[in-house]
Write an enzyme that holds these catalytic residues in place. Structure first.
Site, mmCIF file in Angstrom:
data_model
loop_
_atom_site.group_PDB
_atom_site.id
_atom_site.type_symbol
_atom_site.label_atom_id
_atom_site.label_comp_id
_atom_site.label_asym_id
_atom_site.label_seq_id
_atom_site.Cartn_x
_atom_site.Cartn_y
_atom_site.Cartn_z
ATOM 1 N N ASP A 192 75.710 113.976 -3.289
ATOM 2 C CA ASP A 192 75.683 112.689 -3.978
ATOM 3 C C ASP A 192 74.496 112.765 -4.938
ATOM 4 O O ASP A 192 73.349 112.934 -4.494
ATOM 5 C CB ASP A 192 75.504 111.570 -2.941
ATOM 6 C CG ASP A 192 75.438 110.178 -3.554
ATOM 7 O OD1 ASP A 192 75.038 110.067 -4.721
ATOM 8 O OD2 ASP A 192 75.753 109.199 -2.849
ATOM 9 N N TYR A 215 75.813 104.000 -13.396
ATOM 10 C CA TYR A 215 75.137 102.741 -13.779
ATOM 11 C C TYR A 215 73.626 102.789 -13.589
ATOM 12 O O TYR A 215 72.946 101.831 -13.921
ATOM 13 C CB TYR A 215 75.722 101.537 -13.020
ATOM 14 C CG TYR A 215 75.882 101.699 -11.521
ATOM 15 C CD1 TYR A 215 74.787 101.707 -10.674
ATOM 16 C CD2 TYR A 215 77.151 101.830 -10.953
ATOM 17 C CE1 TYR A 215 74.944 101.864 -9.313
ATOM 18 C CE2 TYR A 215 77.319 101.978 -9.591
ATOM 19 C CZ TYR A 215 76.204 101.991 -8.771
ATOM 20 O OH TYR A 215 76.364 102.144 -7.413
ATOM 21 N N LYS A 216 73.090 103.900 -13.042
ATOM 22 C CA LYS A 216 71.636 103.973 -12.850
ATOM 23 C C LYS A 216 71.004 104.629 -14.086
ATOM 24 O O LYS A 216 70.993 104.021 -15.148
ATOM 25 C CB LYS A 216 71.324 104.758 -11.570
ATOM 26 C CG LYS A 216 71.865 104.100 -10.303
ATOM 27 C CD LYS A 216 71.473 104.916 -9.087
ATOM 28 C CE LYS A 216 72.181 104.443 -7.823
ATOM 29 N NZ LYS A 216 71.782 103.106 -7.392
ATOM 30 N N ARG A 361 59.557 99.806 -4.505
ATOM 31 C CA ARG A 361 60.212 100.943 -5.156
ATOM 32 C C ARG A 361 60.119 100.796 -6.677
ATOM 33 O O ARG A 361 60.450 99.732 -7.227
ATOM 34 C CB ARG A 361 61.680 100.949 -4.705
ATOM 35 C CG ARG A 361 62.449 102.196 -5.018
ATOM 36 C CD ARG A 361 63.816 102.175 -4.358
ATOM 37 N NE ARG A 361 64.741 101.274 -5.035
ATOM 38 C CZ ARG A 361 66.058 101.490 -5.155
ATOM 39 N NH1 ARG A 361 66.604 102.565 -4.607
ATOM 40 N NH2 ARG A 361 66.825 100.631 -5.774
#
Ligand SMILES: Cc1ncc(COP(=O)(O)O)c(C=O)c1O
Length: 402
Positions: A192, A215-216, A361
């Site tokens: 992944d 989408y990141k 994060r």
């Protein structure tokens, strides 16, 4: 502080990627360190999506499937995306969601290793990967066992599913070494690459299958389609259990039974999300001009700078690997009151996110984050902690999406 702001402005000035920041729409006063969750909007995307709506859909109507290339999108977009993950033409399909591609890849791998009954996951992986494994085992009648990657790899292991970069800590696996170990044990490897694609030079070419989202770091937009890589050595034998009509050898023959297409088209499922593809294509127009070695070099520099600055001004504990080689493009610190700390930061224009129970994060997308941004974000974090600004009770209440 180890470095001053002027030195950071100097680094921005010498940055070979500096021209890309203007290719994004970024709200004034926001330092967006969440590109590892939802990438920023490329400036060219609204026009491309509007064209897909008004000209392609509005004028071509159903003819758009041929004239605007909608029908072939899963394959044409796959070929455009392939170089970003070290794959070649005819090896990647785009569509569906990451979770669905996990199901497709792992179920195909199991059928390629029929005598083996163990699926290996990683308890620290993003939960959907493990949830999908659980659902798959149920769908198969429960005749399979799921184990954690920390356990020894026996000769009963059919497939291993891991994320190259961990979503929570940013820790990065040594992909060639792990892939070689898994394959030496006779198992198949599924990577992944959600948190590495668009952030570094990804190379899936050794893997048996790879999956990821767009989408990141790839800036395909909210809900952008996922991708699935199938190594050419498996393409003739691997089966797609989600055998939708798009994967049929002749979809427009409308035959009663399923006959798989040859090649990578066998791994499509059904009608592509045409408008989402338009947004992704606009992002890929930009990515085709990007040198991934420069992206990775800047990512390492930005994340290292952030760690140095934050550690010089706070006593936060680093939850990400200190060795940049073993780190993705994000930095995480732990704080027992991480949620209100992050809310206080966001209130001051520094957007990171919080991952329960205690992770702060910060993702660094090198195309639109600069060195001075890193300096300003670190200074704001130091101030929020030093002055305990996070203790304001307005930051305590949890929003639905953290
Ligand atoms: C490693 C990983 N896999 C999968 C997903 C999400 O899956 P989906 O796109 O199906 O929602 C994420 C989301 O952040 C992720 O980090």
């Amino acid at each position: 502080m180890t470095v001053n702001r002027d030195a950071c402005l100097g680094l921005d000035d010498q940055d070979p990627l500096k021209g890309f920041k203007d290719e994004f729409v970024l709200p004034h006063g926001v330092i967006y360190l969440v590109g590892n969750s939802l990438g920023a909007l490329p400036r060219r995307t609204p026009e491309r999506v509007a064209r897909a709506v008004s000209e392609e859909w509005g004028r071509e109507l159903v003819g758009g499937w041929n004239s605007a290339g909608w029908y072939a999108q899963p394959l044409t977009t796959g070929d455009r995306l392939a170089p970003l993950i070290g794959a070649g033409a005819g090896q990647v399909v785009v569509g569906n969601t990451t979770s669905i591609t996990v199901f497709q890849a792992v179920s195909a791998a199991l059928r390629l290793r029929p005598g083996r009954r163990v699926i290996v996951g990683d308890v620290t992986n993003f939960p959907t990967d493990n949830y999908m494994l659980e659902g798959l085992v149920k769908a198969l009648g429960g005749d399979y066992e799921i184990r954690d990657f920390a356990e020894p790899l026996g000769d009963d292991v059919a497939v291993v599913l891991l994320s190259e970069v961990n979503y929570r800590t940013g820790a990065r696996y040594d992909v060639p070494a792990v892939t070689a170990r898994v394959q030496a044990a006779g198992a198949l490897m599924v990577w992944d690459v959600c948190h590495s694609a668009g952030a570094m030079q990804v190379d899936v070419s050794m893997a048996d299958f790879a999956i990821g989202c767009t989408y990141k770091y790839l800036n395909g937009g909210p809900g952008a389609p996922a991708f699935l890589y199938v190594n050419p050595r498996h393409q003739a034998d691997a089966e797609n259990v989600l055998s939708g009509w798009y994967a049929h050898a002749e979809p427009f023959a409308f035959e009663a039974g399923f006959r798989p297409a040859d090649g990578i088209r066998r791994f499509t499922v059904s009608t592509p999300h045409v408008l989402s593809f338009a947004a992704l294509e606009a992002a890929l127009d930009m990515w085709e001009r990007v040198d991934m070695a420069e992206v990775r070099a800047k990512s390492v520099a930005l994340t290292s700078l952030f760690i140095d600055l934050v550690e010089a001004g706070t006593d936060l504990e680093l939850a990400s690997p200190r060795d940049p080689e073993r780190r993705g493009s994000q930095v995480c610190f732990t704080h027992p009151d991480g949620y209100p700390v992050m809310r206080a930061l966001i209130d001051r224009g520094v957007h990171g996110d919080f991952r329960a129970p205690d992770i702060l994060r910060f993702g660094f997308a090198p195309l639109y984050i600069g060195y001075a941004d890193v300096y300003d974000a670190a200074r704001t974090l130091i101030e929020v902690l030093g002055k305990e600004l996070w203790r304001d009770e307005k930051y305590a209440q949890r929003l639905a999406v953290t």
